[in-house]
Design a protein around this motif. Structure first.
Motif, short mmCIF file in Angstrom:
data_model
loop_
_atom_site.label_atom_id
_atom_site.label_comp_id
_atom_site.label_asym_id
_atom_site.label_seq_id
_atom_site.Cartn_x
_atom_site.Cartn_y
_atom_site.Cartn_z
N PRO A 126 0.82 -1.17 0.10
CA PRO A 126 0.10 0.03 0.03
C PRO A 126 0.87 1.23 0.10
CG PRO A 126 -0.20 -0.96 2.23
CD PRO A 126 0.67 -1.92 1.22
N VAL A 127 0.28 2.49 -0.40
CA VAL A 127 1.08 3.71 -0.50
C VAL A 127 0.58 4.36 0.88
CG1 VAL A 127 1.37 3.89 -2.72
CG2 VAL A 127 -0.77 4.56 -1.82
N GLU A 128 1.39 5.23 1.33
CA GLU A 128 0.78 6.23 2.36
C GLU A 128 -0.24 7.11 2.04
OE1 GLU A 128 2.85 9.30 5.96
OE2 GLU A 128 4.18 8.31 4.05
N LEU A 129 -1.35 7.12 2.75
CA LEU A 129 -2.15 8.01 2.45
C LEU A 129 -2.54 9.14 3.23
CD1 LEU A 129 -4.48 8.82 0.10
CD2 LEU A 129 -5.87 6.95 1.45
N THR A 130 -2.52 10.36 3.06
CA THR A 130 -2.77 11.32 4.01
C THR A 130 -3.46 12.32 3.57
OG1 THR A 130 -0.79 12.86 3.64
CG2 THR A 130 -0.34 11.16 4.90
N MET A 131 -3.96 13.40 4.46
CA MET A 131 -4.97 14.54 4.22
C MET A 131 -4.50 15.71 4.74
SD MET A 131 -9.05 15.12 4.42
CE MET A 131 -9.29 13.55 3.15
N THR A 132 -4.37 16.77 4.14
CA THR A 132 -4.49 18.39 5.04
C THR A 132 -5.72 18.98 4.86
OG1 THR A 132 -2.02 18.64 4.14
CG2 THR A 132 -3.01 20.28 4.76
N THR A 133 -6.06 19.41 6.11
CA THR A 133 -7.30 20.05 6.22
C THR A 133 -7.34 21.24 7.47
OG1 THR A 133 -9.45 19.44 7.15
CG2 THR A 133 -7.91 18.05 7.98
N ASN A 134 -8.39 21.98 7.28
CA ASN A 134 -8.34 22.98 8.23
C ASN A 134 -9.12 22.55 9.53
OD1 ASN A 134 -11.31 23.48 7.79
ND2 ASN A 134 -10.87 24.97 6.51
N ALA A 135 -9.62 21.18 9.47
CA ALA A 135 -10.21 20.63 10.58
C ALA A 135 -11.57 21.09 10.93
CB ALA A 135 -9.40 20.39 11.73
N SER A 136 -12.15 21.85 10.00
CA SER A 136 -13.48 22.70 10.50
C SER A 136 -14.61 21.77 10.79
CB SER A 136 -14.00 23.77 9.59
OG SER A 136 -14.04 23.24 8.24
N ILE A 137 -14.50 20.75 9.94
CA ILE A 137 -15.49 19.70 10.02
C ILE A 137 -14.91 18.16 10.24
CG2 ILE A 137 -17.50 20.95 8.72
CD1 ILE A 137 -16.72 19.19 6.37
N LEU A 138 -13.91 18.35 10.52
CA LEU A 138 -13.03 16.96 10.97
C LEU A 138 -13.64 16.18 11.87
CD1 LEU A 138 -10.54 15.21 10.21
CD2 LEU A 138 -9.21 16.39 11.59
N MET A 171 -13.10 34.37 9.33
CA MET A 171 -14.33 33.87 9.08
C MET A 171 -14.99 33.92 10.57
SD MET A 171 -15.21 33.97 5.79
CE MET A 171 -16.77 32.72 5.67
N ASP A 172 -14.31 34.45 11.52
CA ASP A 172 -14.51 34.52 12.87
C ASP A 172 -15.05 32.78 13.31
OD1 ASP A 172 -15.13 35.90 14.95
OD2 ASP A 172 -17.50 35.79 14.81
N PHE A 173 -14.22 31.89 12.64
CA PHE A 173 -14.22 30.56 13.00
C PHE A 173 -13.53 30.38 14.40
CE2 PHE A 173 -13.76 25.97 12.75
CZ PHE A 173 -15.10 25.52 12.41
N PRO A 174 -14.15 29.46 15.30
CA PRO A 174 -13.72 29.32 16.55
C PRO A 174 -12.51 28.28 16.65
CG PRO A 174 -15.85 28.26 16.63
CD PRO A 174 -15.54 29.03 15.33
N VAL A 175 -11.46 28.61 17.45
CA VAL A 175 -10.45 27.45 17.54
C VAL A 175 -10.98 26.27 18.29
CG1 VAL A 175 -9.32 28.38 19.87
CG2 VAL A 175 -7.94 27.41 17.91
N GLN A 176 -11.76 26.18 19.11
CA GLN A 176 -12.18 25.09 19.75
C GLN A 176 -12.75 23.78 18.78
OE1 GLN A 176 -11.73 24.31 22.89
NE2 GLN A 176 -12.71 22.40 22.54
N THR A 177 -13.47 24.44 17.74
CA THR A 177 -13.96 23.26 16.62
C THR A 177 -12.68 22.53 16.08
OG1 THR A 177 -15.92 24.85 16.55
CG2 THR A 177 -15.55 22.80 14.71
N VAL A 178 -11.69 23.39 15.95
CA VAL A 178 -10.50 22.80 15.30
C VAL A 178 -9.88 21.89 16.08
CG1 VAL A 178 -8.05 23.38 14.36
CG2 VAL A 178 -9.91 24.70 13.64
N LEU A 179 -9.77 22.43 17.68
CA LEU A 179 -9.05 21.32 18.57
C LEU A 179 -10.13 20.13 18.64
CD1 LEU A 179 -8.19 23.87 21.08
CD2 LEU A 179 -6.79 22.92 19.25
N GLU A 180 -11.43 20.17 18.76
CA GLU A 180 -12.10 18.98 18.50
C GLU A 180 -12.02 18.08 17.48
OE1 GLU A 180 -15.97 20.56 18.92
OE2 GLU A 180 -15.71 21.36 21.05
N GLY A 181 -11.67 18.69 16.24
CA GLY A 181 -11.33 18.08 15.10
C GLY A 181 -10.14 17.11 15.20
N ILE A 182 -8.95 17.90 15.92
CA ILE A 182 -7.86 17.21 16.04
C ILE A 182 -8.01 15.84 17.22
CG2 ILE A 182 -5.46 17.37 17.17
CD1 ILE A 182 -5.45 20.21 16.19
#
Length: 378
Positions: A126-138, A171-182
């Motif tokens: 298999p190949v390594e499969l990754t993604m880069t995201t802003n985690a807003s809906i992660l 976009m006034d997006f909260p950091v907490q949502t990103v941390l929840e995605g992480i």
């Protein structure tokens, strides 16, 4: 098939349909460019849309409500992406990264992940499969992505302070949502999660130490990226670049650290570990310490243009080969045609923008029109 050359057909950025040579690349033979760099990583942008308006990538004054993004029909279909990825893996690619824009905004992205996860190398690996995201809906997507076969994610996060982060994403997006995605990504097994912070002097460099304090002991790998002159709209200035050497010196005043060995050839980040073992840090120094000499990455845009450098001024139109165009006399390519064309394109590559920038006193390179970061995935 005799070699054919086809004129420029793209309207946004300069591009041309690559010629299909008469002879294919020999199976198993090392594919290297003019500087001896092998092809190893393919970054695949699947959408030009994003729900953030970070000033260094998609400033709101340019990408406003009137900006025309690509139609869905202009994007590569998942089947086309999978086909190209298979051909690239046959030429030596061993790592696929899904990017955007914001890739999680593309409907059915889990299906694409499953398709790419099924690809095997000529040796059956298999190949390594990754993604880069802003985690807003992660947080909503992490488990499904892991089940589909994604190995890990890299999250873009430019501040841990909520007010600074809201200002950065514009976009006034909260950091907490990103941390929840992480946290959701870690719980789903998409680890190690890497967090990328683009550092701009006078903008968010006061967040360096708070980011370290937050992620110590978390298992996250925190990476700091020098502010780069990507695209044409981010207002890049050298005086906003915080050199990695200065960044590391700031960190060392608070947290002693030591260097780690690279893990793979062509790694973009110099790796460091806090002496107490609580956090791995990466420093990506593409402005002050260019790493063009071992760059092994190609980039595929959402509409099927291949770019051989993040700062390339010219792309190669692979969608035209995939679909054909009778009006322009372009034949639909077989897999063998695609492999031969891609091998020829890579073998002629000599891009080294970041190294040349250091000698470009007149700023001529920066004046060249380049694709925007969201178009080719950073």
């Amino acid at each position: 098939m005799s070699e054919r050359t086809i004129p420029i057909v793209d309207h946004r950025y300069a591009s041309s349909v690559p010629a299909v040579p008469a002879h294919s690349h020999a199976p198993g033979a090392l594919l290297a460019d003019k500087l001896g760099r092998p092809l190893h990583d393919l970054r695949i942008s699947i959408t030009d849309r994003c729900n953030f308006r970070c000033t260094y990538c998609m400033p709101k004054e340019v990408f406003d409500a009137h900006y025309e993004f690509l139609r869905h029909a202009d994007l590569l279909r998942f089947e086309e992406i999978e086909r190209l990825a298979r051909v690239f893996v046959g030429l030596g690619v061993r790592k696929l990264r899904i990017t955007g824009g914001e890739p999680l905004l593309r409907k059915g992205v889990e299906d694409l992940v499953a398709m790419l996860a099924a690809i095997r190398t000529p040796d059956g690996e298999p190949v390594e499969l990754t993604m880069t995201t802003n985690a807003s809906i992660l947080a909503r997507k992490a488990e499904a992505l892991a089940r589909a076969g994604l190995h890990r994610v890299t999250v873009s996060l430019d501040a841990i302070d909520d007010a600074v982060f809201r200002r950065m994403n514009d976009m006034d997006f909260p950091v907490q949502t990103v941390l929840e995605g992480i946290a959701a990504a870690q719980a789903a097994g998409l680890h190690p999660v890497k967090v990328n912070m683009v550092v701009q002097r006078g903008v968010n460099d006061d967040q360096i130490l708070p980011m370290i304090e937050h992620f110590r002991g978390s298992g996250v790998v925190l990476r700091f990226i020098e502010f780069m002159d990507v695209g044409n709209t981010n207002g890049w200035r050298m005086d906003q670049v915080l050199p990695s050497a200065e960044l590391l010196a700031r960190i060392a005043q608070r947290h002693p650290l030591h260097a780690l060995d690279p893990t793979v050839l062509g790694e973009t980040a110099e790796r460091w570990l806090l002496d107490d073992g609580s956090l791995e840090i990466g420093a990506i120094s593409s402005v002050t310490q260019a790493f063009c000499h071992d760059c092994n990455r190609a980039r595929l845009s959402m509409e099927g243009k291949l770019y051989l450098c993040l700062f390339a001024s010219h792309g190669h139109d692979l969608r035209a080969l995939l679909r054909g165009d009778a009006q322009q006399g372009i034949q639909q390519a077989s897999d063998a045609d695609l492999q031969a064309a891609l091998a020829q394109v890579w073998s002629r590559r000599d891009d080294r923008y970041s190294e040349l920038r250091g000698f470009d006193g007149a700023g001529l390179l920066q004046a060249v029109r380049k694709p925007e970061m969201f178009a080719i995935g950073g």
